[in-house]
Motif scaffolding. Structure first.
Motif, PDB file in Angstrom:
ATOM      1  N   HIS B  61       0.811  -1.205   0.000  1.00  0.00           N
ATOM      2  CA  HIS B  61       0.000   0.000   0.000  1.00  0.00           C
ATOM      3  C   HIS B  61       0.848   1.261   0.000  1.00  0.00           C
ATOM      4  N   GLU B  62       1.806   1.261   0.905  1.00  0.00           N
ATOM      5  CA  GLU B  62       2.674   2.413   1.124  1.00  0.00           C
ATOM      6  C   GLU B  62       3.460   2.751  -0.147  1.00  0.00           C
ATOM      7  N   ARG B  65       1.234   4.070  -3.058  1.00  0.00           N
ATOM      8  CA  ARG B  65       0.884   5.465  -2.823  1.00  0.00           C
ATOM      9  C   ARG B  65       2.054   6.397  -3.117  1.00  0.00           C
TER      10      ARG B  65
ATOM     11  N   GLU D  35      -0.927   0.431  16.361  1.00  0.00           N
ATOM     12  CA  GLU D  35      -2.058   0.463  15.434  1.00  0.00           C
ATOM     13  C   GLU D  35      -2.738   1.821  15.545  1.00  0.00           C
ATOM     14  N   TYR D  36      -2.942   2.435  14.391  1.00  0.00           N
ATOM     15  CA  TYR D  36      -3.545   3.764  14.296  1.00  0.00           C
ATOM     16  C   TYR D  36      -4.920   3.606  13.660  1.00  0.00           C
ATOM     17  N   GLY D  58      -4.816   2.199   2.763  1.00  0.00           N
ATOM     18  CA  GLY D  58      -3.380   2.420   2.651  1.00  0.00           C
ATOM     19  C   GLY D  58      -2.869   3.449   3.649  1.00  0.00           C
ATOM     20  N   ARG D  59      -3.625   4.518   3.853  1.00  0.00           N
ATOM     21  CA  ARG D  59      -3.193   5.577   4.756  1.00  0.00           C
ATOM     22  C   ARG D  59      -3.053   5.043   6.184  1.00  0.00           C
ATOM     23  N   HIS D  61      -2.576   1.937   7.177  1.00  0.00           N
ATOM     24  CA  HIS D  61      -1.427   1.037   7.188  1.00  0.00           C
ATOM     25  C   HIS D  61      -0.126   1.808   7.319  1.00  0.00           C
ATOM     26  N   GLU D  62      -0.008   2.847   6.479  1.00  0.00           N
ATOM     27  CA  GLU D  62       1.215   3.633   6.394  1.00  0.00           C
ATOM     28  C   GLU D  62       1.509   4.306   7.739  1.00  0.00           C
ATOM     29  N   ARG D  65       2.500   1.832  10.564  1.00  0.00           N
ATOM     30  CA  ARG D  65       3.883   1.401  10.387  1.00  0.00           C
ATOM     31  C   ARG D  65       4.864   2.493  10.834  1.00  0.00           C
ATOM     32  N   ARG D  69       7.648   2.070  13.806  1.00  0.00           N
ATOM     33  CA  ARG D  69       9.057   2.279  13.487  1.00  0.00           C
ATOM     34  C   ARG D  69       9.662   3.333  14.405  1.00  0.00           C
TER      35      ARG D  69
ATOM     36  N   ARG F  49      -8.519  -5.486  16.659  1.00  0.00           N
ATOM     37  CA  ARG F  49      -9.403  -4.601  15.891  1.00  0.00           C
ATOM     38  C   ARG F  49     -10.163  -5.408  14.841  1.00  0.00           C
TER      39      ARG F  49
END
Lengths: 210, 210, 210, 210, 210, 210
Positions: B61-62, B65, D35-36, D58-59, D61-62, D65, D69, F49
Motif C-alpha cells: 500500500h505504502e 501510494r 495500530e492507528y 493504505g493511509r 497502514h502507512e 507502520r 518504526r 481490531r
C-alpha cells in the motif's frame, strides 16, 4: 524460467520447502502445488488485480488447480520425502493458451527444482516418474488447429486442453464447446492433434533440461 | 517497459482510460495512479501472494501510494483532460531499491503513454510539466552509499529515498533510521548523494525516451 | 426441484430477473448463470462453511462455472431477451457425482423457469434450443463404470465428466487421471459409457418435464 | 492517555503481553508495534469504518507502520525481554497532524507501560534508551509553519513530518511536495523548524511523565 | 433432520468432534455451537449467497448466536467431556419463524447426537439436563398470534421469540416493536401464548425422539 | 456526545446526509441507522481490531442492529424527509451495559442532529415522535439489580436489556439466561426494575437536551 509460446510469456518459478502442509505431516510423503496469476497488463486491456479486489477469481482458481494436478501426475510422493514444491506461474503477456504454456513451463521448473534437491540429497532417488506437457487445440471455422493464439481462441467453436505424460498417456483432457456442441469425430481429430503437439513439447522440454 | 538496476527488475506498464474516478468526474481534470506488487519469487525466499491472503499488505500500500504521488508531481491535470493513467509496477526480481526503481521506470512508462495519447489527440497539449526520478541512498558502516543492493540495504543504518524532478527539485524525501538515529550532517550527505543520483537517472530517462 | 442420484441429493432452483449484468445491457440478449454449493454436512465429515471462511474455494468456483457453461450451451440469448436466469444448485447430501447431478437437475429447473417466462410472455419464442445432461464415468480397478458413488469415486484411477445435449453432441468432456495416466483406449471406452448415460438421462429429463 | 494538539485529540493506550510474535520466539528479544485508526466522525464529514469495508486503507497502514518504526528507535529489545507492547492510537478528533500527535502521545503511553513492567520485574533494566517525539511542519503560502491545523494542512505546498529522539537525532524525515516541488533551501528551513518543535515536545513529554 | 412448521423447512444436522476450541482445552468441558444459514431461494425473491459476498450478514450472525445460546442452556459441559457438537441449521424454505423452528429442530439433532455419543461411551453420563424449544408469537392487528407465517410476520406490530426449557422456564425472551411500541399488557399476553406454544413443541420433540 | 454510566464511556456522534440508501430512494422517507464498535483497549485485556481481522464480529453486528432498531422506534420517516442519520457509538471504556448506554446516548445525539436539521429547514416538522432510553438489569445471586457493572455482569444468572420510549412503552425486551433458566416471577421483577430505570434515564435525557 520464462516460457514463450507465440505472444504468450509465462514466468515459472519453483520454490522448495522442507515441510509439507499440515494434513500431510508424518506421512513420509511430499506435496507439489501450483499458483497461477496474470499481471494486470498481460492482456490488451487492463484487468484489476485480484489482490486489490481481495479475492481470487474462479478462472485463476481453476487454472491453479489444473496445473497442480497435472504436475502431480509425474511425481512419486514417497521418493520426494516430506518436502513441498510450489510452482508459481505468472503470466507476463497473454496471447492464448496461457494455462497449457504454464503447465509445460512448470514441469521444467519442477525438474530443475528436483535436480537442485537431489544435489542436496533432500530426496532418496528421483521423484519424477515421467514428464508432463500440455497443448491447447481448437476448431476454428471447422478447421482443427494446434496452439491457438488469442484471436483464434476467441473465434474457436471448440476449445480443448490436452495434458499428457512424456510416455504418451493422458493426464487431463478438457474439451469445451464455446460456440456450438461438437461430435465424436471432431473430438477424435482434436485428440490426435493434441497427442502430436504434446509429443513435440516433450522433445523441447528434454532439450531445455539437457 | 522493464527497468533493471543491478539485480532488481521491475516491469512498468501504463494503461490509459478515457474516464476518471467518480469523485473527479465533471472537473475537466485527469488522474494518475500506480499499483506496485512483487511476484512471490522476486525475493530469495518465497512470499505468499497477496491475492491468496485476500488483503494487500501495508508495505505494498505504502509503496503504491508513494509511486502515485511522485508521478502526479509532474502532471498537469487540466491538460491531461478527463483521462486516467494507471501505472502497474510489478517486481519480477528484487535486489534492493525496488520502490525507487519503480518510480524511475514508471515515469518512462507514463511518458510513453502520454506520447501515445497525444498522437490520438486525447489531450490538448503536453500534460507532463517535468520528469521524475528516484534513488535510494543509505549509510552502511558509516559510509554513505548510492543505490543499495539487498545485502547493503539490510546492513544500512539509515535508509533514504529521494524523489526529484528533472529540473532538480524535491518531490519526496523519506529518511528512516533503520539501526540508530542519524544527525543533520549524515542527512545532508545523503541528500547530496541523492541529488547527484537523480540527476544521472534523469539523463538516462531522457536517452531511453529519445 | 430435488435431484437424487443414488445417495446424492441436489436442490436446484431457478430465479428469473428481468435484467442482465451490466456488461450485457443494451445488447438485447439474456444471460444464464449458476451457483453451486454444498451444505456443511452434505458429506460424511463436516466441511466449514465458505461464508464463514469469507471466501469461496477453488472447487466451488470451478463447478459453478462448469454448470453455467453447460446450461448456456442450450440457450439462445436473443430469444431469451434481456432477462437473466440464475440456477442455484445446493447439495444437501453428497455421494459422488454432485456436479453432474447438478447439471442434469439444473437443466430441468431451467426448463421450468423458461416455461414460466413464456406463460408470462417474457420471451418471444423458445430460448431453449436443446437440452443438457451430464454423467460421471470412471475406471475403477480397470473396469469402466457409470455414475460413481463416493467410495467408487475415491477408488477411481480415472474420472471423467461428460456433458451432452439431448441431440447427442458434446458440450464438455473433462477426463482426469486421479491415480495414473490413461491411454486412448480407456478414454474411448469412458466416452462410450458417458454417451449412453447421457442419453438415458435425457429420456428421464423429458419424462420429468412432461 | 489522551493527547491534544489544537483541535486534534488522540487516545493512546499501551497493552503489554508476556509473549512475542512467532518469528521472534526464542530470540530473547521483545517487540513493539502500533495500530492507528480514526473514529468515523473524527473528521468533519463522516468516513466509513474500515471494519465495515472489510479492509484497512493504505493511509492507515502507512501511519501504523510509521508509529511502530518511530517507537522502536528508542527501545532496546534485549532489555525488554520476550515481551510485546502494542500501542493503540485512536483519533477521536482530527484537526491536522494526527500522525505526529500519535507518535508523541504513543511514546508517553510506552514509557508508562515500561514503568509498569519494571515495577513487576518483567524486564531486567530500562529498555528505553531514549525518547521520541514528532511534529508536522509545512510551507503555507511560502511561509514555513510548525504544527499545521487542518485548514493549513490542506493549503500547504510542502508537508513534512519530523520524528526525533530526545537526544536530538533524526528517526524519520518525510517531506512531501503536495502542490509543487521544493528546493534545498525550503527543506533546510523546514528541518530547522522541526528540530525546534521536537525539542519543545520532548520537554513536555518529560513533564507529563514526571 | 428436517423440521417443518407450515411453509418453513429447516434442515438441522449435528456434527460431533472429539476436541474443543482452543480457549476450552484442558478444562475437561465440552462446547456446543450452531450455524444458521438460508439457501438463496429459501425466500420468494432470491438473496445473494453470503459466501459470494464474502461476509456473513448481521442477521445470520445474530440468529446463529441465539441458537447456540439456547442449546447450551440444556447442556452440562462437564458430563459432555472435551467434545464439541456443531449444529448446522440450513433453511431450505422460509415462511416465517425460521429462527424458532431452527432452535426446536436443533435440539432434536442435538439429542440424537448425544445418544450416538453415549452409545460410543464418549461421555460419562447424560449431558442433556433439559430440553429446549422455541416459538415466535406476535401481535397482528391487535390480535396476539402463535407461530406467524411470512405474511403475518410482515404485518406484525410486535414480534416476540420465546425460548423455553422442557421444564417450563425461560432461556431467552426477545420482544421487538416492529411497528409501534407495546405495553406491559401486550407483553404478558404474548408471553402466555409463548409458554403454551413451547409446551406443545416440547411434547412433539419427545414424540419425535421416542 | 460522551455518555458515562459508571466506568462505561461511549462516544455517540450523529452524521446527517441529505440522501437515503438506494432501496429507499423516491419514497419521500428518511432512514436512521447506527454503528457500534469498541476501541481495542476499552476492555481490560486488549481485543483485536475488527478492521485488522477484516470482518465484523457477530456481537458487534447484533448490537449495531439493536441500536438502530431502537432509535427508529421514535422516528417518523415521512417528516424526516429523504435524509439519513447515522449514529456512531464508539465505546472508549467498557464496564458493563455498553449497549444500553449506547442506545441512551445515541438518542441524545439523534435529538441534537434533528434540532440542527430543523434549524436548517431540512425537515418539515419534528420527526421525533417520542424519546428512547435503555437499561440493563440482571439477577446476581438471586437479587435483581439495575445497571450491572462488568463484575456483576459476569456473575449474573440472567441478563436483560429493556428499551423503552419516553412515554413508557416497550421497544425491545431481551432477556437471556446466562447461567440457568429463569421463571416468570424473575422475569416480572426484572421488567419492573427496567421500567423504573428507563423512566429515570428519560428524565436525564430531557435535562441534558434542555
Amino acid at each position: 524460467m520464462l516460457v514463450e509460446f507465440g505472444g504468450t510469456k509465462v514466468l515459472c518459478a519453483a520454490s522448495v520447502q522442507d515441510s509439507v502442509p499440515r494434513w500431510r505431516r508424518g506421512s513420509g510423503q511430499g506435496w507439489v502445488t501450483a499458483e497461477y496469476a496474470m499481471l494486470p497488463r498481460a492482456t490488451n486491456t487492463r484487468n484489476d488485480r485480484e489482490s486489490v479486489r481481495g479475492r481470487i477469481g474462479g478462472r485463476t482458481h481453476e487454472i491453479s488447480r489444473l496445473i497442480g494436478r497435472s504436475l502431480r501426475a509425474c511425481v512419486d510422493y514417497k521418493t520426494l520425502g516430506e518436502n513441498s514444491i510450489v510452482i508459481d506461474c505468472d503470466v507476463l503477456q497473454a496471447d492464448g493458451g496461457t494455462r497449457t504454456a504454464a503447465i509445460t513451463g512448470a514441469y521444467v521448473a519442477l525438474a530443475d527444482a528436483v535436480a537442485w534437491m537431489r544435489e542436496r540429497k533432500m530426496c532418496k532417488g528421483d521423484p519424477l516418474i515421467d514428464s508432463v506437457a500440455a497443448v491447447s487445440v481448437g476448431v476454428v471455422g471447422s478447421t482443427p488447429l494446434l496452439d491457438l493464439c488469442y484471436t483464434e481462441d476467441v473465434a474457436a467453436e471448440t476449445d480443448m486442453n490436452v495434458v499428457m505424460t512424456g510416455s504418451g498417456e493422458f493426464v487431463e483432457v478438457q474439451g469445451t464447446a464455446e460456440g456450438k456442441p461438437f461430435n465424436r469425430g471432431a473430438l477424435d481429430e482434436l485428440l490426435d492433434l493434441g497427442v502430436a503437439g504434446c509429443a513435440e513439447l516433450t522433445r523441447l522440454q528434454r532439450e531445455s533440461l539437457a
